[in-house]
Motif scaffolding. Structure first.
Motif, PDB file in Angstrom:
ATOM      1  N   PRO A 193       0.798  -1.234   0.000  1.00 18.89           N
ATOM      2  CA  PRO A 193       0.000   0.000   0.000  1.00 18.89           C
ATOM      3  C   PRO A 193       0.830   1.283   0.000  1.00 18.89           C
ATOM      4  O   PRO A 193       0.366   2.319  -0.488  1.00 18.89           O
ATOM      5  CB  PRO A 193      -0.836  -0.121   1.276  1.00 18.89           C
ATOM      6  CG  PRO A 193      -0.070  -1.042   2.166  1.00 18.89           C
ATOM      7  CD  PRO A 193       0.622  -2.013   1.246  1.00 18.89           C
ATOM      8  N   GLU A 194       2.039   1.233   0.546  1.00 21.80           N
ATOM      9  CA  GLU A 194       2.861   2.446   0.618  1.00 21.80           C
ATOM     10  C   GLU A 194       3.217   2.937  -0.780  1.00 21.80           C
ATOM     11  O   GLU A 194       3.831   2.219  -1.566  1.00 21.80           O
ATOM     12  CB  GLU A 194       4.135   2.174   1.424  1.00 21.80           C
ATOM     13  CG  GLU A 194       3.917   2.016   2.918  1.00 21.80           C
ATOM     14  CD  GLU A 194       3.302   0.680   3.288  1.00 21.80           C
ATOM     15  OE1 GLU A 194       2.766   0.571   4.408  1.00 21.80           O
ATOM     16  OE2 GLU A 194       3.350  -0.257   2.459  1.00 21.80           O
ATOM     17  N   GLY A 195       2.800   4.149  -1.089  1.00 27.93           N
ATOM     18  CA  GLY A 195       3.101   4.766  -2.367  1.00 27.93           C
ATOM     19  C   GLY A 195       2.277   4.256  -3.534  1.00 27.93           C
ATOM     20  O   GLY A 195       2.546   4.602  -4.689  1.00 27.93           O
ATOM     21  N   ALA A 196       1.246   3.454  -3.256  1.00 28.94           N
ATOM     22  CA  ALA A 196       0.470   2.848  -4.343  1.00 28.94           C
ATOM     23  C   ALA A 196      -0.478   3.842  -5.011  1.00 28.94           C
ATOM     24  O   ALA A 196      -0.755   3.733  -6.208  1.00 28.94           O
ATOM     25  CB  ALA A 196      -0.324   1.653  -3.818  1.00 28.94           C
ATOM     26  N   ARG A 197      -0.998   4.806  -4.241  1.00 26.03           N
ATOM     27  CA  ARG A 197      -1.933   5.798  -4.806  1.00 26.03           C
ATOM     28  C   ARG A 197      -1.453   7.204  -4.467  1.00 26.03           C
ATOM     29  O   ARG A 197      -0.924   7.444  -3.370  1.00 26.03           O
ATOM     30  CB  ARG A 197      -3.352   5.588  -4.259  1.00 26.03           C
ATOM     31  CG  ARG A 197      -3.963   4.235  -4.633  1.00 26.03           C
ATOM     32  CD  ARG A 197      -5.435   4.173  -4.236  1.00 26.03           C
ATOM     33  NE  ARG A 197      -6.257   5.087  -5.014  1.00 26.03           N
ATOM     34  CZ  ARG A 197      -6.829   4.763  -6.180  1.00 26.03           C
ATOM     35  NH1 ARG A 197      -6.654   3.561  -6.707  1.00 26.03           N
ATOM     36  NH2 ARG A 197      -7.560   5.648  -6.822  1.00 26.03           N
ATOM     37  N   GLU A 198      -1.691   8.126  -5.396  1.00 25.37           N
ATOM     38  CA  GLU A 198      -1.236   9.506  -5.210  1.00 25.37           C
ATOM     39  C   GLU A 198      -2.400  10.486  -5.161  1.00 25.37           C
ATOM     40  O   GLU A 198      -2.188  11.695  -5.189  1.00 25.37           O
ATOM     41  CB  GLU A 198      -0.280   9.896  -6.339  1.00 25.37           C
ATOM     42  CG  GLU A 198       0.960   9.015  -6.426  1.00 25.37           C
ATOM     43  CD  GLU A 198       1.877   9.402  -7.571  1.00 25.37           C
ATOM     44  OE1 GLU A 198       1.446  10.241  -8.399  1.00 25.37           O
ATOM     45  OE2 GLU A 198       2.999   8.876  -7.639  1.00 25.37           O
ATOM     46  N   ASP A 199      -3.632   9.978  -5.057  1.00 26.75           N
ATOM     47  CA  ASP A 199      -4.797  10.855  -5.167  1.00 26.75           C
ATOM     48  C   ASP A 199      -5.006  11.758  -3.958  1.00 26.75           C
ATOM     49  O   ASP A 199      -5.876  12.631  -3.977  1.00 26.75           O
ATOM     50  CB  ASP A 199      -6.064  10.022  -5.423  1.00 26.75           C
ATOM     51  CG  ASP A 199      -6.186   8.832  -4.487  1.00 26.75           C
ATOM     52  OD1 ASP A 199      -5.510   8.816  -3.451  1.00 26.75           O
ATOM     53  OD2 ASP A 199      -6.957   7.904  -4.821  1.00 26.75           O
ATOM     54  N   TYR A 200      -4.236  11.603  -2.900  1.00 32.67           N
ATOM     55  CA  TYR A 200      -4.388  12.445  -1.714  1.00 32.67           C
ATOM     56  C   TYR A 200      -3.196  13.375  -1.510  1.00 32.67           C
ATOM     57  O   TYR A 200      -3.144  14.130  -0.530  1.00 32.67           O
ATOM     58  CB  TYR A 200      -4.557  11.561  -0.466  1.00 32.67           C
ATOM     59  CG  TYR A 200      -3.351  10.710  -0.158  1.00 32.67           C
ATOM     60  CD1 TYR A 200      -2.393  11.120   0.769  1.00 32.67           C
ATOM     61  CD2 TYR A 200      -3.145   9.494  -0.800  1.00 32.67           C
ATOM     62  CE1 TYR A 200      -1.280  10.353   1.042  1.00 32.67           C
ATOM     63  CE2 TYR A 200      -2.042   8.708  -0.534  1.00 32.67           C
ATOM     64  CZ  TYR A 200      -1.112   9.141   0.389  1.00 32.67           C
ATOM     65  OH  TYR A 200      -0.003   8.376   0.657  1.00 32.67           O
ATOM     66  N   HIS A 201      -2.240  13.363  -2.432  1.00 32.17           N
ATOM     67  CA  HIS A 201      -0.985  14.083  -2.231  1.00 32.17           C
ATOM     68  C   HIS A 201      -1.143  15.603  -2.282  1.00 32.17           C
ATOM     69  O   HIS A 201      -0.253  16.320  -1.816  1.00 32.17           O
ATOM     70  CB  HIS A 201       0.059  13.634  -3.258  1.00 32.17           C
ATOM     71  CG  HIS A 201       0.650  12.299  -2.927  1.00 32.17           C
ATOM     72  ND1 HIS A 201       1.631  11.708  -3.679  1.00 32.17           N
ATOM     73  CD2 HIS A 201       0.391  11.431  -1.916  1.00 32.17           C
ATOM     74  CE1 HIS A 201       1.952  10.535  -3.150  1.00 32.17           C
ATOM     75  NE2 HIS A 201       1.214  10.341  -2.096  1.00 32.17           N
ATOM     76  N   ASP A 202      -2.237  16.106  -2.831  1.00 29.94           N
ATOM     77  CA  ASP A 202      -2.435  17.555  -2.862  1.00 29.94           C
ATOM     78  C   ASP A 202      -3.029  18.075  -1.559  1.00 29.94           C
ATOM     79  O   ASP A 202      -3.112  19.292  -1.356  1.00 29.94           O
ATOM     80  CB  ASP A 202      -3.361  17.939  -4.027  1.00 29.94           C
ATOM     81  CG  ASP A 202      -2.674  17.748  -5.379  1.00 29.94           C
ATOM     82  OD1 ASP A 202      -1.431  17.774  -5.411  1.00 29.94           O
ATOM     83  OD2 ASP A 202      -3.378  17.569  -6.385  1.00 29.94           O
TER      84      ASP A 202
END
Length: 432
Positions: free
Chosen positions: A234-243
């Motif tokens: 799971p670590e680094g798998a999705r970037e949709d919350y990075h903003d």
């Protein structure tokens, strides 16, 4: 259709889920599952115990998903009831030990989508503020929307998670999380002011509805074997919350972020109502046991965790691959809710030949003697001053139907008949 992106692990779950169901039921029968009386969630020791018997382990090492879900599924499905912090099999749970696993799994999924035991969104711990008043919507409609979306997926075809999200939004099956726009402001990452999800773009669909969908699909549908899964760490798998504010220090938003694709399998089609029948795959594992006339059960093949639990329940392990049956071990198993008919069927299936006469006789004798006495429940013991009074009450048209004469001066009354017996005795002039 296969799935291969060069990174993801693929888990085919339909074969392991029935074995896991049996293993967890056996753990429950052995009294090894404990849950919080307040939250109904499994204890850390219970999660460890369940992890140890899962056929292929949990999806991630050290990150309970299936091991967390199984005790909750047993409760929601009515297979186990929580008594003084310990899960105990119900009549339905005992029946599930011999019932076709696919039917039980179908019932568990249907009961899960219709209960409110927990809110899966609470498992997204990085999103704070969930416990505020009037923040979250009702859980049942959300869960049912996810189930309806799964039922729309093509059987046997891999569906990317983002494509599943798009399907849900397109079909109006969004599991809306926040009760209102005002409630959205109460949800946050790290800081309730700067990290609030009420800011434009901070509480987008993938962050709230998407993470809830991942929790239901990965933790419950996959655990029950309805879907095959392709996943990465799971670590680094999705970037949709990075903003979002403060997200720089978060390597993941949930333990489910690594799920990349799902596939409805044959068991899932059956559980989701897409198919009327289900044929379990044939096992290619050597499950051999050899039952000897001296009451030893010798393991000659691979011993799955669920089979080890069965042997532990009815026999005593005397060496690395040998368990020994005895009248004492069988009586102890019966006292804990065991079923010698189930043991006989298990040994017949695994050994592939009739039981030795000595073993068959032992099982028959222990069961026959054990069934010669029965627990009829609690009673109230009533004492009369003399035999004549006791006989008069026992012979009364009303009171006599509610009691039983014990010796000369005593009457026993079942607790459920106590109130009616008191009224009948009072009409005869006897006040208890």
């Amino acid at each position: 259709m296969t799935y291969d992106d060069g990174e993801a692990a693929v888990r085919v779950t339909a074969a392991e889920a029935p074995a896991n169901l049996q293993a967890v039921l056996q753990l429950c029968a052995a009294g090894k599952l404990r849950c919080s009386e307040k939250t109904r969630r499994p204890s850390a020791a219970t999660v460890t115990a369940v992890t140890s018997v899962l056929a292929a382990g949990d999806f991630y090492a050290g990150e309970p998903i299936a091991a967390f879900a199984w005790p909750l599924l047993l409760q929601a499905g009515g297979l186990a009831a929580l008594t003084e912090g310990k899960l105990r099999l119900t009549a339905r749970g005992r029946a599930a030990l011999t019932r076709p696993a696919a039917e039980t799994i179908r019932d568990l999924w249907r009961r899960w989508t219709d209960n409110t035991l927990i809110d899966e969104f609470s498992r997204i711990e990085e999103i704070k503020g969930q416990r505020g008043k009037n923040v979250l919507t009702a859980v049942k409609p959300r869960r049912q929307n996810v189930a309806a979306a799964l039922a729309l997926c093509e059987q046997g075809e891999w569906v990317a998670i983002d494509d599943l999200f798009a399907l849900m939004r397109r079909q109006g099956l969004s599991p809306v999380i926040a009760r209102s726009a005002r409630a959205m402001w109460k949800l946050y990452l790290l800081d309730p002011q700067y990290g609030s999800l009420g800011y434009d773009g901070f509480g987008d669909w993938p962050i709230l509805e998407g993470r809830y969908t991942l929790a239901v699909v990965f933790e419950y549908a996959a655990t029950l074997g309805l879907i095959d899964v392709a996943y990465v760490e799971p670590e680094g798998a999705r970037e949709d919350y990075h903003d979002n504010w403060g997200s720089d220090g978060l390597e993941r938003l949930s333990r489910y972020d690594g799920l990349r694709a799902i596939r409805i399998n044959d068991l899932g089609a059956f559980a989701l109502g897409r198919s009327d029948t289900y044929e379990p795959p044939e096992s290619t594992t050597d499950l051999g046991l050899k039952v000897l006339p001296n009451f030893d059960v010798v393991v000659t093949g691979t011993l799955p965790p669920v089979d080890r639990l069965t042997l532990d329940a009815y026999a005593v392990q005397t060496s690395d691959r040998v368990w020994t049956l005895s009248a004492r071990s069988l009586r102890e198993a019966l006292g804990k809710g065991g079923d010698l008919g189930r043991l006989r069927a298990f040994l017949d299936e695994r050994s592939g030949q009739p039981l030795p006469g000595t073993v068959a006789t032992l099982l028959t004798d222990v069961e026959r003697k054990a069934r010669q006495v029965r627990d009829r429940g609690l009673v109230r013991l009533i004492e009369a001053d003399d035999a004549a009074t006791a006989a008069l009450i026992a012979g009364d048209r009303k009171a006599g139907k509610l009691c039983r004469l014990l010796g000369d001066r005593h009457l026993c009354v079942s607790l459920e008949d106590e109130a009616a017996f008191r009224r009948a005795a009072r009409s005869l002039g006897y006040v208890l």
